[in-house]
Structure formats: C-alpha cells, structure tokens
Design a protein around this motif. Structure first.
Motif, short mmCIF file in Angstrom:
data_model
loop_
_atom_site.label_atom_id
_atom_site.label_comp_id
_atom_site.label_asym_id
_atom_site.label_seq_id
_atom_site.Cartn_x
_atom_site.Cartn_y
_atom_site.Cartn_z
N UNK A 88 0.89 -1.22 0.00
CA UNK A 88 -0.04 0.11 0.08
C UNK A 88 0.84 1.15 0.07
N UNK A 89 0.29 2.44 -0.71
CA UNK A 89 0.91 3.66 -0.62
C UNK A 89 1.13 4.11 0.89
N UNK A 90 2.11 4.92 1.38
CA UNK A 90 2.27 5.00 2.87
C UNK A 90 1.01 5.86 3.29
N UNK A 91 0.42 6.58 2.31
CA UNK A 91 -0.78 7.51 2.86
C UNK A 91 -1.95 6.73 3.11
N UNK A 92 -1.90 5.52 2.55
CA UNK A 92 -3.33 4.50 2.93
C UNK A 92 -2.88 3.69 4.13
N UNK A 93 -1.69 3.31 4.26
CA UNK A 93 -1.18 2.63 5.44
C UNK A 93 -1.44 3.44 6.53
N UNK A 94 -0.84 4.66 6.79
CA UNK A 94 -0.68 5.44 7.81
C UNK A 94 -0.21 4.80 8.98
N UNK A 95 -0.93 5.05 10.10
CA UNK A 95 -0.25 4.28 11.35
C UNK A 95 -0.65 2.87 11.38
N UNK A 96 -1.21 2.22 10.34
CA UNK A 96 -1.32 0.87 10.33
C UNK A 96 -2.50 0.46 11.28
N UNK A 97 -3.34 1.21 11.52
CA UNK A 97 -4.46 0.84 12.45
C UNK A 97 -5.64 0.22 11.51
N UNK A 98 -5.95 -1.25 11.36
CA UNK A 98 -6.52 -1.81 10.64
C UNK A 98 -7.97 -1.02 9.98
N UNK A 99 -8.63 -0.51 10.95
CA UNK A 99 -9.88 0.04 10.46
C UNK A 99 -9.68 1.38 9.65
N UNK A 100 -8.54 2.18 10.32
CA UNK A 100 -8.32 3.35 9.20
C UNK A 100 -7.73 3.01 7.92
N UNK A 101 -6.98 1.81 7.81
CA UNK A 101 -6.28 1.34 6.67
C UNK A 101 -7.72 1.10 5.77
N UNK A 102 -8.65 0.55 6.16
CA UNK A 102 -9.62 0.01 5.48
C UNK A 102 -10.52 1.17 4.88
N UNK A 103 -10.69 2.14 5.80
CA UNK A 103 -11.58 3.39 5.39
C UNK A 103 -10.83 4.01 4.24
N UNK A 104 -9.34 4.22 4.47
CA UNK A 104 -8.61 5.09 3.27
C UNK A 104 -8.57 4.33 2.24
N UNK A 105 -8.62 3.01 2.16
CA UNK A 105 -8.41 2.24 0.86
C UNK A 105 -9.77 2.41 0.18
#
Length: 329
Positions: A88-105
C-alpha cells in the motif's frame, strides 16, 4: 474487427509510464491497462494531469479502456496485517490501524472511479480483499453463519463504494482470485447476491486463477454473461504428477519448481484459450483482452511480446450466420 489486446502495466511498475508506453507500442499492443499506484495518481484533480496521460498514450498509438486498483482494493475488506504495508502507499497505510487502513482504501477506490471518469474510462478492475479467506479450510469447523457474516461485511463495505461508482457511470470489475471475496464460481455468485446484483458490480475474468483450482473457467463465462466487464489473458501450468507443494501454494515463492502450479507466459501453460475466445464470442464480449504477464522463469520483454502475438493470432469474431446457412436454395 478483432478485440483490442492491451498490456497491464502493474508488472512494469519499476518503469515510468513513458517507458511502458514505448515498450507496449514496440511489442505490438493496442493499448494499456493502467495499474495503480505506479502509473496513475488518483488524488490528482487537475484536468491537465489526465489530459497529459491521454496525450502520452495517443502519441504512442495506444488506447485506454481500463484502470486497475488491485493493491489498494485488497485492503478494503481484508484482515489487515504487516503484509499490507508492503503493497500500500504510505498515505493509505498511515499508522497501520486496521480500520483506518480499510477506510482510507475505500476512499481511494472512490477517487479511482473519479479518475476513471476524468480519463474517459468506464471500468475499474480491482480486488476487494476478504474478511473470511482465512476460513477457507473448514477446520476448526466453520459454520454457515460465519461465512454469511463475511459476505454481509463485504456488502456493508462495498455497496457505498459501488453507489459512488454508479453515480459516475463507472463499473467495478472484481478479479475472481484466491484471497478475494470471490475466488470461484460459487463464491462469485454469493458475492453478486450479497450486493443485490448491484449494476456497478461485475467481474474481471482471469482464467489462470481458476484453472489450477480445478474450477471450470470456461463455464464461468457462461454463468455470468452480463457481468464479465473485463478480461485478463493469463496462463498457468499445473502438474500431472504429485509435487512437494500442493494446490495451496505452500510457503514457497512463485516460480519454485516444487510447486504444483505456476503462472506462465500466455500459450505456454494449460489454459484453453480457444474455448475462452469462443465463450466470449457467445456472450458478446467486445472489450479488451488484457495481458497480465507473469512468468517467473522468463524474461518479461520476451514474454510480453510473444503473449501479444499469441492472443492476436487466436482471437476471432463470431460468425454472423451458420456455416450451413447457404445450403438451402
């Protein structure tokens, strides 16, 4: 007219789009399938950015009918772990919090539909990920309700995305593939039912992912004639004799000769492309035939060139009349 033969750019992500265009033209392709995130930044809002991409393809005599977001799409419904950080791009991964990753994706997929519209493209190919892939082998025993809950979660996450796609008159074509919510004919039907046959949801047909599983990949076309939105031409070889690593692929890398199956350059595996062309003709599919070239044992330029030549040689249009129509006087 024969169908367009295009090259999927994801496997060429180490090269600039300019270089990929030049090579595709040299190899004989009619167009590209642009792979995200390497060859398209969907966060761009400037119309000149998209005009520049269209001008670049046009300069090389290449058409564009599809863009693809496999890597980002994978994160929408998946059980997120450290594997996803690598794709994933770094801006999608962010801090790696799973729900945050899913929302950004999910947000990125919607931006992808908007980018498609800006490019004049109406099909986005991609993955969905799956909250229940880890339940594939039913031990400890998996209940029916656990599987049903997985499809409900998929629907909850994807229907809002599909609604946005529909507003933009863009379709999402899920590549039926292991680790996705749909990986064979049965699961593809369940996925379609889960989103209530949403008009923006269909499939990217890739026979290679079904062949080594033992799934009837030609029949799949006939089962979903109005949902085949895009087609990948990819080959795979599977062994006729027992191997050290079985159908699940084990913990060895692609290309390892101990595996039961491996992807191969188009025409060098076991996929029956003749029957695929006949089935696509029967359902009236006229979209591109996109080469997703993967063969760990072959130089990719050699493989991309020969794959283009192979598909152009075997493709043909359906007859407009029966061969014996002129017998009657």
């Amino acid at each position: 007219m024969p169908r367009l033969v295009t090259l999927y750019s994801l496997q060429w992500g180490d090269l600039s789009l300019e270089n990929v265009c030049a090579k595709a033209k040299e190899f004989g392709y009619d167009g590209l399938e642009l792979g995200l995130p390497d060859h398209l930044d969907v966060r761009q809002t400037d119309p000149e950015y998209y005009k520049g991409i269209k001008d670049l393809l046009g300069k090389n005599g290449l058409q564009l009918h599809t863009i693809s977001s496999h890597l980002v799409g994978q994160a929408v419904c998946d059980r997120i772990d450290e594997r996803h950080k690598g794709i994933l791009p770094a801006y999608i991964w962010g801090d790696g919090d799973p729900e945050g990753v899913r929302q950004r994706a999910a947000e990125e997929l919607i931006l992808t539909a908007k980018a498609a519209r800006s490019l004049g493209v109406n099909t986005v190919v991609g993955f969905t990920g799956s909250p229940i892939w880890h339940l594939l082998y039913s031990f400890p025993p998996v209940t029916g309700s656990m599987i049903d809950d997985g499809y409900k979660e998929f629907a909850r996450r994807f229907i809002p995305i599909l609604d946005e796609f529909e507003k933009l008159d863009v379709r999402f074509a899920l590549e039926v593939h292991p680790t996705e919510i749909a990986f064979d004919t049965f699961s593809a039907r369940k996925a379609l039912e889960a989103v209530d046959h949403h008009p923006a949801f269909g499939f990217n047909y890739d026979p290679s992912h079904m062949g080594y599983q033992g799934v009837d990949y030609v029949d799949f076309i006939y089962q979903f004639p109005d949902r085949i939105f895009h087609v990948h031409m990819k080959d795979v070889y599977w062994s006729d004799t027992p191997k050290q690593v079985g159908v699940f692929g084990g913990h060895v890398p692609f290309g390892d000769p101990r595996r039961y199956w491996n992807f191969r350059s188009v025409g060098r595996g076991k996929i029956n492309f003749e029957e695929i062309i006949r089935a696509l003709n029967a359902i009236g599919y006229q979209g591109p035939l996109s080469i997703e070239w993967e063969d760990s044992a072959m130089d990719r330029e050699h493989g991309a060139r020969e794959s283009c030549e192979f598909i152009k040689r075997i493709d043909f249009q359906m007859s407009k009349h029966a061969f014996d129509a002129f017998f009657a006087k």
